[in-house]
Design a protein around this motif. Structure first.
Motif, mmCIF file in Angstrom:
data_model
loop_
_atom_site.group_PDB
_atom_site.id
_atom_site.type_symbol
_atom_site.label_atom_id
_atom_site.label_comp_id
_atom_site.label_asym_id
_atom_site.label_seq_id
_atom_site.Cartn_x
_atom_site.Cartn_y
_atom_site.Cartn_z
ATOM 1 N N THR A 59 0.820 -1.216 0.000
ATOM 2 C CA THR A 59 0.000 0.000 0.000
ATOM 3 C C THR A 59 0.850 1.260 0.000
ATOM 4 O O THR A 59 0.333 2.348 -0.230
ATOM 5 N N ASN A 60 2.140 1.137 0.310
ATOM 6 C CA ASN A 60 3.006 2.316 0.323
ATOM 7 C C ASN A 60 3.863 2.407 -0.933
ATOM 8 O O ASN A 60 4.803 3.174 -0.974
ATOM 9 N N LEU A 61 3.555 1.566 -1.906
ATOM 10 C CA LEU A 61 4.421 1.521 -3.077
ATOM 11 C C LEU A 61 3.706 2.037 -4.323
ATOM 12 O O LEU A 61 2.474 2.023 -4.406
ATOM 13 N N TYR A 62 4.502 2.486 -5.270
ATOM 14 C CA TYR A 62 3.999 2.958 -6.564
ATOM 15 C C TYR A 62 4.585 2.062 -7.643
ATOM 16 O O TYR A 62 5.563 1.360 -7.418
ATOM 17 N N PHE A 63 3.982 2.115 -8.796
ATOM 18 C CA PHE A 63 4.503 1.315 -9.897
ATOM 19 C C PHE A 63 4.615 2.218 -11.105
ATOM 20 O O PHE A 63 3.612 2.738 -11.605
#
Ligand SMILES: [Zn+2]
Ligand SMILES: [Zn+2]
Ligand SMILES: [Zn+2]
Ligand SMILES: [Zn+2]
Lengths: 484, 385
Positions: free
Chosen positions: A23-27
């Motif tokens: 939930t704290n990551l981006y792609f």
């Protein structure tokens, strides 16, 4: 909800080496890499007041020192202040006679009050205001005048130094006789040249220097009164450090000097991938909206792994672990479980960039490469526990919102697939723990996923249609503590 | 090229001033009279689920992370500007560790891509707020008390004095006195001790301190201190004796007034009298009521005793008042300094990318004049390029 209220049992390894929950990551769809708040570039998008949800243009926010003009915080407990209205009875004025009083209507007056700690603007003697929306007295910084004097003085000195340097250089050139400069050629005097250049003339700068009075030291130091130690103390009348620092310009020591504090604005941020400069998130302008115009979260692109249950990890034994895999994308996904060491090393591939981009990069030299070297870290992966990964390609169906209602699981189960339901898959796995694992220590196992990903970035005119990629991600699974 | 520079000038954004103190961080814009925020130097660490102090680090990597998080908080929660392409004035102690400075430089230049950083020592900046040519800056921080003589814009390096006589020393003594007077080990956390110190404590004058030490004086009034968990009474002794360690002379002349006098004694002889007549006491701890007066009394007394009587021959002490609150004096100096020259003296990002080295006074590379013969020898020994 589980992500908000529970510890992070599963952490993914970001491309920068940080461990974060999904939930704290981006792609980044352009680099096809996982990014996190640490390795992306944050930018201020818009200023707004979180209390009245009013937008403020950045230029105005700068003028108002990032403060809302209509909302105030309690200087005592920092809760938002409310405006209260009272009816002020016209004062009995014995000299005016009875006739006049009847004409006077009761007037509405306003004051500020805190519902949390009961502080009111009347407590510190601020008179009630006839309008609800403010007119509250503003305090100025007691040191502002002196600081401005100093500022003028130092600016003048800096100006003078610059001028002297210029003069020196001009003399140097004049001696060499090789160069001509503007003033020589056109016969302008130095002062005129400075006027044209918009610089303060040396006369005015020297007056700022001449009129400046340095601080005068004094032999007198303010002493405490003789009987200070016998005076009654009420600590409630003395402000705490937090209360003082909230008003950094005044820092009142006495609680009677507290003032309503204009509420500090907040900002909406947009976030950018550093490697390719594409936006990862961009919020909607409206402060009331929590939606995004661009929202490239890993949660929408990377297979999500959750623990269903696990047996307590024991040193030297093999225990069961049930995992759930979810495909969040709208395309079918092939997933394969790997050991982290089997993930092929991907060298930071240079993204093909537009001409302006590469030009910009060549202008500011080593910027990008130097940056990634500082940040790139190797995550410390646990080795005591290992998930036995069966060498089988697992197919995860695409996300299908309609299938949510289709509640009977499909039964193409095998020895590792426990059940399958639309885009979800439950796996029965084994965790082998080294005999040397310290009992009582955290039981953590690393696992890598190979997954197919279909890139749906709208293709540029010449580029081919959606392309399929094989991507890798590594995650760390927390399995409680190692049993005794 | 000239045109390009012109555009850069117009676009120059107002620089920010950063003073990362051990306990409190001051942050704001150049040219302003006060920092926009003064906040504890800590951030909420999501992975450890606790507040983490910037100065709690075991290695460079941890410090790097701490600084990234702290600056994020400052830029995006408090001052609300983009760090990118904006200059920074960093207020630092002359005794700041090299690893800290270099890590901060990396975070600013590489992580936040600021366009330039100007490093300035806090003593010189404090002197700037006075406009006086000579100043003796006594700065009482969270950990250390530093005494630096600034003579015509130059700190006298060989005379710097630093003693662990900051807020920590007061907190430790306060905790000891409170435990003693309440008859139990209270284990008060640091922020409670700070709160008691800030609201209840004061520094008695020298005459009263002597009376108290001799046991011949009635104690000061106690103050009830209410807390959510357990209220306690702050005894009169705890209120007025907490700052005594700063003036205790029992161990090797390491008290605060000793440090001040030793600094003067190590300065050039012709500057000593002027230094004594231009003392500035600053730093957050200096705001303790009565502290300045007590320091003045102790200095005037101590200078009549050996070894200072013969070495110093200073008769008068005069004190300045900075146009700033005690905890923000160095910051205001930074705001003045950054606004005056428009950041012309800042180290630019491309220069940092090339050299990866910061100017530092202990390094001969930065302090040896360009005309010194050592440069030729260096060039001979190791041909450059
Ligand atoms: Zn990217
Ligand atoms: Zn990252
Ligand atoms: Zn508002
Ligand atoms: Zn309140």
């Amino acid at each position: 909800m589980a992500y908000l209220t529970q510890p992070d049992y599963i952490k993914y390894v970001c491309s920068c080496g940080q461990l974060k929950p999904i939930t704290n990551l981006y792609f980044c769809r352009h680099c096809l890499k996982i990014r996190c708040g640490f390795c992306i570039c944050h930018e201020v998008d818009s200023h707004y007041c979180a209390n009245c949800l009013e937008n403020m243009p950045s230029s105005e926010a700068r003028l108002k020192k990032n403060r809302c003009s209509s909302c105030f915080d309690c200087p005592s407990c920092f809760h938002t202040l409310s405006t209260r209205a009272t009816i002020a009875q016209p004062r009995q004025d014995p000299a005016a006679g009875d006739a006049k009083i009847e004409n006077k209507q009761p007037k509405k007056m306003y004051y500020l009050s805190c519902f949390n700690c009961r502080w009111t603007s009347r407590d510190v003697g601020i008179p009630d205001q006839p309008v609800a929306s403010g007119g509250w007295p503003e305090r100025t910084n007691p040191f502002a005048a002196r600081v401005n004097q100093l500022l003028d003085y130092y600016k003048a000195i800096a100006q003078q130094e610059k001028q002297e340097k210029l003069d020196r250089e001009r003399k140097k050139f004049a001696i060499r006789g090789k160069y001509m400069n503007l003033t020589d050629k056109t016969g302008l005097t130095g002062a005129m040249a400075r006027n044209i250049a918009g610089l303060a003339s040396s006369e005015s700068s020297s007056s700022a220097i001449a009129n400046f009075v340095p601080s005068q030291a004094s032999e007198e130091v303010e002493e405490l009164p003789e009987d200070y130690h016998t005076q009654e103390v009420n600590l409630k009348q003395i402000t705490s450090m937090r209360q003082r620092l909230r008003a950094a310009e005044w820092q009142p020591r006495s609680a009677a000097r507290l003032q309503p504090a204009a509420r500090a604005l907040s900002v909406k941020r947009s976030q950018r991938c550093r490697a390719c400069d594409h936006n990862l998130t961009k919020p909607e302008y409206n402060p009331g909206s929590v939606k995004f115009k661009i929202e490239l979260l890993a949660y929408y692109h990377v297979p999500e792994v959750k623990i269903i249950s696990y047996e307590t990890v024991k040193p030297g034994e093999t225990t069961a672990l049930l995992l759930k895999l979810t495909n969040p994308t709208a395309h079918e996904m092939q997933v394969r479980l790997l050991q982290p060491q089997d993930v092929p090393e991907v060298e930071e591939r240079e993204e093909p960039k537009s001409i302006e981009k590469s030009l910009e990069k060549s202008l500011n030299l080593e910027k990008d490469s130097s940056w990634s070297k500082v940040l790139q870290r190797r995550a410390a992966l646990p080795t005591a526990c290992a998930v036995r990964a069966p060498d089988a390609a697992l197919t995860l169906a695409q996300r299908d919102d309609a299938a949510e209602y289709d509640d009977d699981p499909q039964h193409d189960t095998s020895d590792i697939i426990m059940w399958r339901k639309s885009n979800k898959l439950a796996l029965r796995l084994q965790v082998a723990t080294a005999a040397g694992a310290a009992p009582g220590g955290p039981a953590r196992a690393a696992l890598a996923l190979q997954y197919s990903y279909r890139n749906t970035v709208p293709p540029a005119a010449a580029a081919p249609a959606p392309r399929d990629h094989t991507l890798y991600t590594t995650l760390v699974i927390h399995l409680g503590t190692v049993a005794e | 090229m000239a045109l390009y520079e012109g555009i850069a000038l117009i676009q120059e954004k107002q620089a920010v001033v950063l003073d990362l103190g051990t306990d409190y961080t001051k942050f704001g814009f150049t040219g302003e009279a006060a920092p926009r925020c003064i906040i504890p130097s800590e951030y909420w660490c999501t992975s450890e689920r606790r507040f983490k102090r910037v100065y709690d680090y075991n290695n460079e990597e941890e410090l790097y992370d701490n600084l990234v998080h702290m600056l994020h908080l400052l830029y995006f929660r408090h001052v609300l500007v983009n760090p990118k392409e904006r200059k920074v004035v960093v207020v630092e102690s002359l005794l700041s560790p090299t690893m800290f400075r270099e890590t901060l430089a990396k975070v600013l230049f590489l992580h936040y891509e600021v366009s330039g950083v100007m490093w300035a020592d806090s003593a010189r900046l404090c002197a700037l707020t006075l406009g006086a040519p000579v100043a003796l800056v006594v700065s009482l921080g969270a950990r250390d008390a530093e005494v630096v003589a600034v003579v015509h814009g130059c700190p006298v390096l060989q005379a710097i004095q630093s003693q662990p006589l900051g807020a920590r020393a007061i907190h430790d003594e306060l905790a000891r006195l409170l435990d003693r007077d309440n008859g139990t080990e209270l284990h008060l956390p640091d922020h409670v001790l700070e709160d008691i110190k800030v609201r209840a404590c004061f520094v008695p004058g020298r005459a009263r301190a002597l009376q108290l030490a001799g046991g011949g004086a009635p104690a000061a009034r106690a103050a009830p201190y209410t807390r959510a968990e357990r209220s306690l009474s702050v005894s009169g002794a705890a209120r007025e004796l907490a700052a005594e360690p700063l003036f205790a002379r029992d161990n090797e002349m390491a008290s605060l007034p000793d440090a001040v006098l030793q600094c003067i004694a190590l300065c050039p002889i012709d500057a000593r009298r002027e230094l004594a007549e231009n003392v500035l006491v600053t730093g957050g701890t200096a705001a303790l009521p009565g502290l300045r007066a007590r320091l003045a009394q102790e200095l005037r007394h101590l200078v009549t005793l050996p070894p200072y009587r013969d070495r110093l021959r200073v008769s008068k002490f005069k004190f300045h008042t900075a146009p700033a609150h005690d905890n923000a004096a160095a910051w205001v100096g930074g705001a003045l300094c950054g606004a005056a020259d428009g950041g012309a003296r800042a180290l630019a990002r491309d220069a940092f990318a090339r050299e990866r080295r910061l100017a530092d006074w202990p390094s001969l590379l930065h302090t040896t004049p360009r005309t010194h013969p050592h440069w030729d020898e260096l060039a001979e020994a190791e041909p450059l390029g």
